[in-house]
Design a protein around this motif. Sequence first.
Motif, PDB file in Angstrom:
ATOM      1  N   VAL A   1       6.339   4.582  -8.760  1.00  0.00           N
ATOM      2  CA  VAL A   1       6.552   3.640  -7.682  1.00  0.00           C
ATOM      3  C   VAL A   1       7.160   2.234  -8.304  1.00  0.00           C
ATOM      4  O   VAL A   1       7.082   2.135  -9.320  1.00  0.00           O
ATOM      5  CB  VAL A   1       5.131   3.263  -7.013  1.00  0.00           C
ATOM      6  N   GLU A   2       7.925   1.656  -7.321  1.00  0.00           N
ATOM      7  CA  GLU A   2       8.470   0.487  -7.797  1.00  0.00           C
ATOM      8  C   GLU A   2       8.172  -0.699  -6.677  1.00  0.00           C
ATOM      9  O   GLU A   2       7.907  -0.329  -5.414  1.00  0.00           O
ATOM     10  CB  GLU A   2      10.072   0.786  -7.585  1.00  0.00           C
ATOM     11  N   TRP A   3       7.762  -1.891  -7.305  1.00  0.00           N
ATOM     12  CA  TRP A   3       7.539  -3.088  -6.499  1.00  0.00           C
ATOM     13  C   TRP A   3       8.885  -3.607  -5.910  1.00  0.00           C
ATOM     14  O   TRP A   3       9.449  -4.205  -6.741  1.00  0.00           O
ATOM     15  CB  TRP A   3       6.646  -3.839  -7.331  1.00  0.00           C
ATOM     16  N   ILE A   4       9.127  -3.535  -4.637  1.00  0.00           N
ATOM     17  CA  ILE A   4      10.558  -3.804  -4.211  1.00  0.00           C
ATOM     18  C   ILE A   4      10.010  -4.600  -2.907  1.00  0.00           C
ATOM     19  O   ILE A   4       9.764  -4.208  -1.862  1.00  0.00           O
ATOM     20  CB  ILE A   4      11.456  -2.857  -3.646  1.00  0.00           C
ATOM     21  N   ASN A   5      10.503  -6.056  -2.870  1.00  0.00           N
ATOM     22  CA  ASN A   5      10.430  -6.832  -1.659  1.00  0.00           C
ATOM     23  C   ASN A   5       9.014  -6.932  -1.218  1.00  0.00           C
ATOM     24  O   ASN A   5       8.478  -6.622   0.063  1.00  0.00           O
ATOM     25  CB  ASN A   5      11.167  -6.454  -0.526  1.00  0.00           C
ATOM     26  N   GLY A   6       7.761  -6.832  -1.997  1.00  0.00           N
ATOM     27  CA  GLY A   6       6.432  -6.749  -1.617  1.00  0.00           C
ATOM     28  C   GLY A   6       5.857  -5.630  -1.117  1.00  0.00           C
ATOM     29  O   GLY A   6       4.850  -5.635  -0.444  1.00  0.00           O
ATOM     30  N   ASN A   7       6.626  -4.444  -1.575  1.00  0.00           N
ATOM     31  CA  ASN A   7       5.984  -3.210  -0.925  1.00  0.00           C
ATOM     32  C   ASN A   7       6.254  -2.189  -2.438  1.00  0.00           C
ATOM     33  O   ASN A   7       7.020  -2.329  -3.110  1.00  0.00           O
ATOM     34  CB  ASN A   7       6.860  -2.646   0.282  1.00  0.00           C
ATOM     35  N   TRP A   8       5.262  -1.279  -2.280  1.00  0.00           N
ATOM     36  CA  TRP A   8       5.357  -0.286  -3.066  1.00  0.00           C
ATOM     37  C   TRP A   8       6.190   0.810  -2.717  1.00  0.00           C
ATOM     38  O   TRP A   8       5.888   1.453  -1.580  1.00  0.00           O
ATOM     39  CB  TRP A   8       4.132   0.296  -3.626  1.00  0.00           C
ATOM     40  N   ILE A   9       7.144   1.424  -3.517  1.00  0.00           N
ATOM     41  CA  ILE A   9       8.417   2.251  -2.923  1.00  0.00           C
ATOM     42  C   ILE A   9       8.219   3.405  -3.900  1.00  0.00           C
ATOM     43  O   ILE A   9       8.434   3.309  -4.997  1.00  0.00           O
ATOM     44  CB  ILE A   9       9.667   1.615  -2.779  1.00  0.00           C
ATOM     45  N   ARG A  10       8.194   4.803  -3.406  1.00  0.00           N
ATOM     46  CA  ARG A  10       8.538   5.945  -4.086  1.00  0.00           C
ATOM     47  C   ARG A  10      10.090   6.074  -4.357  1.00  0.00           C
ATOM     48  O   ARG A  10      10.792   6.249  -3.106  1.00  0.00           O
ATOM     49  CB  ARG A  10       7.863   7.091  -3.561  1.00  0.00           C
ATOM     50  N   THR A  11      10.869   5.633  -5.265  1.00  0.00           N
ATOM     51  CA  THR A  11      12.237   5.459  -5.348  1.00  0.00           C
ATOM     52  C   THR A  11      12.614   6.919  -5.330  1.00  0.00           C
ATOM     53  O   THR A  11      14.055   6.914  -4.601  1.00  0.00           O
ATOM     54  CB  THR A  11      12.582   4.900  -6.746  1.00  0.00           C
ATOM     55  N   SER A  12      12.184   7.856  -5.789  1.00  0.00           N
ATOM     56  CA  SER A  12      12.722   9.294  -5.506  1.00  0.00           C
ATOM     57  C   SER A  12      12.851   9.708  -3.973  1.00  0.00           C
ATOM     58  O   SER A  12      13.766  10.526  -3.799  1.00  0.00           O
ATOM     59  CB  SER A  12      11.919  10.574  -6.205  1.00  0.00           C
ATOM     60  N   GLU A  13      12.078   9.081  -3.282  1.00  0.00           N
ATOM     61  CA  GLU A  13      12.313   9.332  -1.760  1.00  0.00           C
ATOM     62  C   GLU A  13      12.494   8.199  -1.028  1.00  0.00           C
ATOM     63  O   GLU A  13      12.611   8.337   0.203  1.00  0.00           O
ATOM     64  CB  GLU A  13      10.673   9.940  -1.358  1.00  0.00           C
ATOM     65  N   ALA A  14      12.583   7.003  -1.455  1.00  0.00           N
ATOM     66  CA  ALA A  14      12.723   5.788  -0.881  1.00  0.00           C
ATOM     67  C   ALA A  14      11.735   5.808   0.502  1.00  0.00           C
ATOM     68  O   ALA A  14      12.169   5.132   1.544  1.00  0.00           O
ATOM     69  CB  ALA A  14      14.259   5.893  -0.092  1.00  0.00           C
ATOM     70  N   LEU A  15      10.573   6.100   0.220  1.00  0.00           N
ATOM     71  CA  LEU A  15       9.485   6.027   1.349  1.00  0.00           C
ATOM     72  C   LEU A  15       8.452   5.034   0.998  1.00  0.00           C
ATOM     73  O   LEU A  15       7.977   5.093  -0.423  1.00  0.00           O
ATOM     74  CB  LEU A  15       8.932   7.317   1.732  1.00  0.00           C
ATOM     75  N   PRO A  16       8.253   3.983   1.920  1.00  0.00           N
ATOM     76  CA  PRO A  16       7.061   3.153   1.235  1.00  0.00           C
ATOM     77  C   PRO A  16       5.772   3.974   1.179  1.00  0.00           C
ATOM     78  O   PRO A  16       5.717   4.903   1.903  1.00  0.00           O
ATOM     79  CB  PRO A  16       7.132   1.968   2.353  1.00  0.00           C
TER      80      PRO A  16
ATOM     81  N   ARG B   1       3.824  -7.878 -11.729  1.00  0.00           N
ATOM     82  CA  ARG B   1       3.596  -7.391 -10.446  1.00  0.00           C
ATOM     83  C   ARG B   1       2.223  -6.897 -10.041  1.00  0.00           C
ATOM     84  O   ARG B   1       1.265  -6.660 -11.211  1.00  0.00           O
ATOM     85  CB  ARG B   1       4.584  -5.949 -10.273  1.00  0.00           C
ATOM     86  N   PRO B   2       1.859  -6.733  -8.928  1.00  0.00           N
ATOM     87  CA  PRO B   2       0.640  -6.181  -8.770  1.00  0.00           C
ATOM     88  C   PRO B   2       0.089  -4.801  -9.415  1.00  0.00           C
ATOM     89  O   PRO B   2       1.073  -4.140  -9.665  1.00  0.00           O
ATOM     90  CB  PRO B   2       0.387  -5.765  -7.192  1.00  0.00           C
ATOM     91  N   ALA B   3      -1.061  -4.532  -9.661  1.00  0.00           N
ATOM     92  CA  ALA B   3      -1.309  -3.454 -10.280  1.00  0.00           C
ATOM     93  C   ALA B   3      -1.204  -2.151  -9.006  1.00  0.00           C
ATOM     94  O   ALA B   3      -1.506  -2.546  -7.743  1.00  0.00           O
ATOM     95  CB  ALA B   3      -2.914  -3.180 -10.557  1.00  0.00           C
ATOM     96  N   PRO B   4      -0.143  -1.238  -9.439  1.00  0.00           N
ATOM     97  CA  PRO B   4       0.083  -0.113  -8.264  1.00  0.00           C
ATOM     98  C   PRO B   4      -1.035   0.643  -7.541  1.00  0.00           C
ATOM     99  O   PRO B   4      -2.025   0.927  -8.371  1.00  0.00           O
ATOM    100  CB  PRO B   4       1.370   0.627  -9.041  1.00  0.00           C
ATOM    101  N   ARG B   5      -0.663   0.800  -6.560  1.00  0.00           N
ATOM    102  CA  ARG B   5      -1.740   1.869  -5.690  1.00  0.00           C
ATOM    103  C   ARG B   5      -1.139   3.188  -5.446  1.00  0.00           C
ATOM    104  O   ARG B   5      -0.352   3.042  -4.595  1.00  0.00           O
ATOM    105  CB  ARG B   5      -2.087   1.176  -4.475  1.00  0.00           C
ATOM    106  N   THR B   6      -1.242   4.134  -6.604  1.00  0.00           N
ATOM    107  CA  THR B   6      -0.611   5.480  -6.239  1.00  0.00           C
ATOM    108  C   THR B   6      -1.845   6.393  -5.811  1.00  0.00           C
ATOM    109  O   THR B   6      -3.008   6.333  -6.074  1.00  0.00           O
ATOM    110  CB  THR B   6      -0.494   5.787  -7.695  1.00  0.00           C
TER     111      THR B   6
END
Length: 468
Positions: free
Chosen positions: A452-467, A391-396
Amino acid sequence: PTRAEPPIPAKPTSITTSSEGTLEREGGDSRERNELWRGAMAGRAMMFATGDEVEVSSKDEGFRGAWYEARVARSKPYGRLYTVVYDHLVDDGENPRPLRETVKAAYVRPRPPRRGGLFPPHLPVDARYNDGWWVGVAVRGRGEAAERYTVCFPDSREEMEFPAADLRAHLEWVDGEWVEPDEVTPGTAAMAFPIGTHVEVSRNRRDSLPAWFVATVQKLILKSYLLVKYQSLKADDKEECLKEVVDVQHVRPCPPRVSGKKCFNLLEQVEVLHDDGWCIGVVSRNCGGSRYIVKSKHWEGEMKFSQDAMRLRHEWTDGEWVLATKEEFEIFERGTKVEISSDEDGFRGAWYAATVVELLSGNMFRVEYEALRTDDETELLKETVNAFHIRPAPRTPAVKEFKLLQEVDAYYNDGWWIGVISRVLEGSRYIVYFKQTKEELEFGHSELRIHVEWINGNWIRTSEALPL
């Protein structure tokens, strides 16, 4: 078991409006008191006076969902605000003292009546944890007199054990009155799954990846909780099927079966029945005879499945089933900073920073790790990985401080491991709990990042389900 009735006060109180617009307690009956409280909630006056014992909620991450005991220090009618002093929360100064802050009136409520007695299974309760009261559901008691109880928290899918003294029967504060849980109307999402409905419930498997398990709804609890009984998933060391209280966010209808489907195509996204759960995968080869090779992040390498144990992958989106398209893997150019996961023991669950050094055929990549080295420690490790493990390196985003119960990645043994902040220490240091190993370790601020999780080409904060 039965629950004791709430205690009856020796002298009921009512509330009157002072010249400053606040409410003061005097003798009277509870009906008059409730009418005045409802009037206060409608905006005619402030509900609480200086010195009143209250509970305060917060929308801040790490505190959301809990109620904290406090006393009113001052009311500000024109701004609909209260200044409160907490009973148990303290500030972070050199001389710690009870925390004092100003909050919106909407976040303040009376303290609910304490009720003794037993807590039968599936009864909503409040559990005292980290100085606050958190809503959960009683699962079972332990001991001859049920001195301790296991409580589940459906939002986070956690279970914890509490002494009976740290529990109270849950009540809802609605329109100026305390309401029993059975009288609370379920939310719209929960109402879509009436009792007896067959559904699928998302659960993390041993590999920490979610799969969908068929279940039947047995009870609606509060606004968004469902008691379900699984069709095939067994309880630990038991023959009977597992029951669980889950939040409706983890539930979906059973997906449609596509009639007339004779074969699956290469790279078609599917779900396969594996260990009683439906797992996401991609068709990599047709073996003939209605059998297929499927790749998935749930297992290493490839597995063979018959067509009867496969179905097209659908996504439940905005109340409708949407057919997933063919898998399109990310193409990483040479020199791209990425992170790599592994299915090997001791590495499973972590992500390791690397750089792409070569693009290979068949969705394969040659990478060089930034921290992992060869066995002789002479050079950085190079490895060939497939598209399922890159996956890409995350942008947090940078944060000044992490909060209690916040989901984070912790840098440990050259990799990033998912955990939860279980304690905030002084000097920007934190204790992190790792669910997979049930361990707690201490980290500095620079060794943590938001998960964050890499889901469908987007970084998602899973605890809030917000891109991001």
